[in-house]
Enzyme design. Sequence first.
Site: not given
Length: 536
Positions: A15-16, A192-194, A384, A387-388, A510, A512
């Site tokens: 993964s990743s 590994p690809t195969q 968020c 800010m609080q 947010h 972003e």
Amino acid sequence: MSNTKYIFVTGGVISSLGKGIVSASLGKLLQARGYHVTIQKFDPYINIDPGTLNPYEHGECFVAVDGHEADLDLGHYERFLNVPTTRANNVTTGRIYQTVIEKERRGDFLGKTVQVIPHITDEIKRNVKLLGSKNKFDFVITEIGGTVGDIESLPFIESVRQLKWEMGRDCICVHLTYVPYIAAAKEYKTKPTQHSVKQLLELGVQPDLLVLRTEHELDDKLLHKVALFCNVSKESVIQSIDVSTIYEVPLVLRRQNMDSIVLNKMGINAVPAAPGMQPWENFLERKTKATKKVKIGLVGKYVELQDAYKSIDESLFVASVYNDRKLDLRLIHSEKVYESNVKQLLADLDGILVAPGFGMRGIDGKFIAIRYARENNIPCLGICLGMQCMVVEFARNILGLAGANSTEIEPATPHKVIDLMEEQKNVTNLGGSMRLGTYDCILKDGSRIVEAYGRKTIQERHRHRYEFNNEYKAAFEAAGMKCVGENPETGLVEAVEIPDLKWFVGVQYHPEYNSTVLNPNPLFVSFIKAATTQIK
């Protein structure tokens, strides 16, 4: 085009590897050719959505414009394509099963036995086609989470098999795998690809293109070997080589004609180049020319995990490029910020960003960092919870309200400067109960924030339950913290700032989530600009 084309992106070996970046990059190249493109992510886990997942487990939770809590890959999709996403762009196994079970309870299946095939796979296919049929996209790119061979992803792969069978040339599969380098043998290994492709073939899916994730360029002999053993043409074996920034990946793929190959496989005659990539190339050129650094400290409690603040990190990076600066991002764990070391940690910074989050862990470190920024006039942005925390710190140290706090942190606080909305006070089911999605905000004339945006009415995305308590508004404004952004329907405070300081702004929303490569959020651009004037 008459028919929507569907592209599936699967992954193997580990993964990743960057399926989301490859999906977004291919989408960008097709978009640059003038096509209407969207991307969706199918996640095999059983959670209904990522909203209640710990950031340490899954990275940041991205919020779509309609309030859907989504996988962080949707942030990549939006930053690359500059197209807002919705609930339809992110589907989990949990949501698929929930929908099918609800249909069964209603009697929609007329007493038939409900099974993975056809009922689960039909629901998956319905979600795949939904974006194309509803919004008339030319291309729908669907990223399948996880890796081939995972038991959780089997229904999704089966759905891909069925769709390829049903749609013919209107549906292709791009498979991303890893080619490891064995240092002792001084060679790359394709086995590994195969094996990964073999697993996909066993499930009935022949990949149309292979993308090989690699640290360095692979030679033609190796690419020919992969093509031979994996039943694809050599030109359909694409390399995704490590680059200095993810935003170079579209150009890496374009140099190998990936977009042309995809179009040709789907029966579309392609011209050699994607003409609409010039603004993207201009951004990368500007990034390359930026040599002066801007040092920004991100104070948060999830900084150990790279992806916990992914959208904030990328927004700061992009905003730095547009200020012709090279971002030097310092990740500062709020649990490790004390009165005794705050100067050592923050003194050489050009700007401080106090990150969002939930719960009381690490909260005292945020208060200390904010006070240091305020007293030393260092440009500071609170998002968020950030800010609080600005509000609480100001209440305690300027207004003299001993014990002031948010009721999220201290329910029995004598001064509830941050409190729950009335309609939220009886909510016990936390999943999806927050103020989520896009809301209007009216900015006040003459404020730093209206100067940043260049307009009075903005729309930004939210993900929170607690709000500024308007009972204290007059006291804050009299003492120098101005409420400069409000929701026009509810009067809830969306933004605060201290105008007497160089740049000290907190926002409940947010920004972003609404910042892309070609349209960076103005608040981040303004923050970095203020930080560059801080440089000695």
